[in-house]
Design an enzyme around this catalytic site. Sequence first.
Site, PDB file in Angstrom:
ATOM      1  N   ASP A  23       0.810  -1.227   0.000  1.00 32.69           N
ATOM      2  CA  ASP A  23       0.000   0.000   0.000  1.00 32.69           C
ATOM      3  C   ASP A  23       0.840   1.272   0.000  1.00 32.69           C
ATOM      4  O   ASP A  23       0.379   2.328   0.441  1.00 32.69           O
ATOM      5  CB  ASP A  23      -0.933   0.001   1.219  1.00 32.69           C
ATOM      6  CG  ASP A  23      -0.169  -0.044   2.539  1.00 32.69           C
ATOM      7  OD1 ASP A  23       1.082  -0.091   2.500  1.00 32.69           O
ATOM      8  OD2 ASP A  23      -0.811  -0.023   3.602  1.00 32.69           O
ATOM      9  N   CYS A  62       4.665   0.003   3.052  1.00 29.09           N
ATOM     10  CA  CYS A  62       5.120  -1.289   3.572  1.00 29.09           C
ATOM     11  C   CYS A  62       6.322  -1.133   4.488  1.00 29.09           C
ATOM     12  O   CYS A  62       6.447  -1.855   5.477  1.00 29.09           O
ATOM     13  CB  CYS A  62       5.425  -2.262   2.431  1.00 29.09           C
ATOM     14  SG  CYS A  62       6.777  -1.766   1.358  1.00 29.09           S
TER      15      CYS A  62
END
Length: 204
Positions: free
Chosen positions: A13, A16
């Site tokens: 996303d 990380c």
Amino acid sequence: MEGSIVRRVIPSDNSCLFNAVGLLLQQWPVIQKNILMPFLQPNKEYCDWILNPEKWGGAIELSILADHYGREIAAYDIQTTRCDLYGQGKNYQERVMLIYDGLHYDALAMSPADGAPEEFDQTIFSDQQRKRSYTDTANFTLRCGVCQIGVVGQKEAVEHAQATGHGSAEMGIRVSKSKPEERNANNGQSGVDHRRSRRRTSSN
């Protein structure tokens, strides 16, 4: 604690790195990019850049997080078989470990047994423990979570991924304990800036 080093997969996303460090430090999902701001002032342009949710962190951010939390952060790069150390030489007594595959960061933890729940993981390693925790990316063993085929080392993992389309998120990792090359990456200067090395099309 005795057991196996396991890879704990972090969502892709664009956060990380922060989420992996947060998981290891038991701060997840508390760590936010805005904790970097006191360290990055007065570089407003960079502050604005890293706060963009479409941007990701790398060597600079890992160096800041190591100093902020007072722990070494070891980033094992399975493409280059190198370990970049952040916070080294500052007398930090504990270390956490990440694994980086060229596009994405995941967390490395010690599990007491195969299949044990994540809440039993050890994620922070003392000075004595970290001296025994090494990653040999040429000889670690992985098992694909999709087809359950076992592979050995980064080369076979890449070949399997290319042949099947099963990516790193599907691969469960067991890491052997041969020592890789370690590099002091304090201040993001001597280590690879992983953020810059990623392709713009990645979905980290």
